[in-house]
Design an enzyme around this catalytic site. Structure first.
Site, PDB file in Angstrom:
ATOM      1  CG  ASP A  11      10.558 -61.244  16.905  1.00 43.00           C
ATOM      2  OD1 ASP A  11      10.844 -62.233  16.195  1.00 43.00           O
ATOM      3  OD2 ASP A  11       9.542 -60.552  16.735  1.00 43.00           O
ATOM      4  CB  ILE A  12      14.696 -64.935  15.131  1.00 41.89           C
ATOM      5  CG1 ILE A  12      15.960 -65.263  14.343  1.00 41.89           C
ATOM      6  CG2 ILE A  12      13.460 -65.519  14.456  1.00 41.89           C
ATOM      7  CD1 ILE A  12      16.319 -66.759  14.338  1.00 41.89           C
ATOM      8  CG  ASN A  25       5.261 -77.749  10.008  1.00 43.11           C
ATOM      9  OD1 ASN A  25       5.207 -77.853   8.782  1.00 43.11           O
ATOM     10  ND2 ASN A  25       4.496 -76.887  10.677  1.00 43.11           N
ATOM     11  CB  VAL A  34      10.387 -69.368  15.932  1.00 45.90           C
ATOM     12  CG1 VAL A  34      10.759 -70.737  15.418  1.00 45.90           C
ATOM     13  CG2 VAL A  34      11.300 -68.314  15.351  1.00 45.90           C
ATOM     14  CG  ASP A  35       6.918 -72.474  10.910  1.00 44.15           C
ATOM     15  OD1 ASP A  35       7.285 -71.752   9.958  1.00 44.15           O
ATOM     16  OD2 ASP A  35       6.404 -73.597  10.748  1.00 44.15           O
ATOM     17  CB  SER A 118      13.728 -79.415  18.619  1.00 42.58           C
ATOM     18  OG  SER A 118      13.554 -79.993  17.346  1.00 42.58           O
ATOM     19  CB  THR A 119      13.989 -76.015  23.000  1.00 41.65           C
ATOM     20  OG1 THR A 119      14.005 -74.637  22.617  1.00 41.65           O
ATOM     21  CG2 THR A 119      15.313 -76.666  22.635  1.00 41.65           C
ATOM     22  N   GLY A 120      10.647 -75.755  21.748  1.00 41.40           N
ATOM     23  CA  GLY A 120       9.339 -75.177  22.060  1.00 41.40           C
ATOM     24  C   GLY A 120       8.274 -76.260  22.013  1.00 41.40           C
TER      25      GLY A 120
END
Ligand code: ADP
Length: 167
Positions: A11-12, A25, A34-35, A118-120
């Site tokens: 988890d970042i 976004n 993640v946002d 972008s990969t989610g």
């Protein structure tokens, strides 16, 4: 240079680095994935701060304080939504990494962690995205030795395996 790049599974929001990058976004006001995790962990002051930034176009990046996060700063960047690959997605994704690193450099940030932008929800294929991510980071580190560490944070096994293979 190679030893400046690390992969981390997890988890970042838990990382004590100078900056974590958010896959945001264009509103910069929070979202899914993640946002959402970054906004929850940073607390409501991040939203308050970002309201004053007035959004961010795809491929660009903006910096905020980390507030309640262990990280000192959040660099929010807006990845492209995958639309089949012929809508300039590769270049826009490369711009996310370049612009985030440029802002890090300008703010004297030495350690920075990236999620897989972008990969989610945005559906960019992770194999293709990871090649762009690694290339842009390596190119930047070649030219800007002041950045000491770049961590690719992989939240799921598949992303982790893809990054492990490419690095
Ligand atoms: P995007 O809209 O840019 O696709 P997402 O947040 O949906 O962004 O997904 C980007 C990547 O971030 C995905 O690989 C997802 O698994 C990952 N992710 C989700 N939560 C976290 C987290 N707390 N720390 C690190 N990565 C995360």
């Amino acid at each position: 240079m190679g030893n400046k790049i690390e992969i981390h599974k997890g988890d970042i929001t838990k990382l004590s680095v100078d900056a974590i990058v958010n896959a945001a976004n264009t509103s910069l006001l929070g979202g899914a994935g993640v946002d959402g995790a970054i906004h929850r962990a940073a607390g409501p002051k991040l939203l308050e701060y970002n309201k004053k930034l007035g959004g961010c176009p795809t491929g660009e990046a903006r910096i905020s304080p980390g507030f309640n996060l262990p990280a000192k700063h959040v660099i929010s960047t807006v990845g492209p939504v995958w639309n089949g690959g012929n809508r300039n997605e590769d270049e826009l994704l490369a711009n996310c990494y370049r612009n985030s690193l440029r802002i890090a450099f300008e703010n004297n940030i030495k350690t920075i962690a990236f999620p897989s932008i972008s990969t989610g929800v945005y559906r960019f294929p992770v194999e293709r995205a990871s090649k762009i991510a690694v290339k842009e980071v390596k190119d930047f580190l070649d030219k800007n030795p002041s950045i000491e560490k770049v961590i690719f944070v992989c939240f799921d096994d598949k992303t982790y395996d893809v990054y492990k293979n490419i690095l």
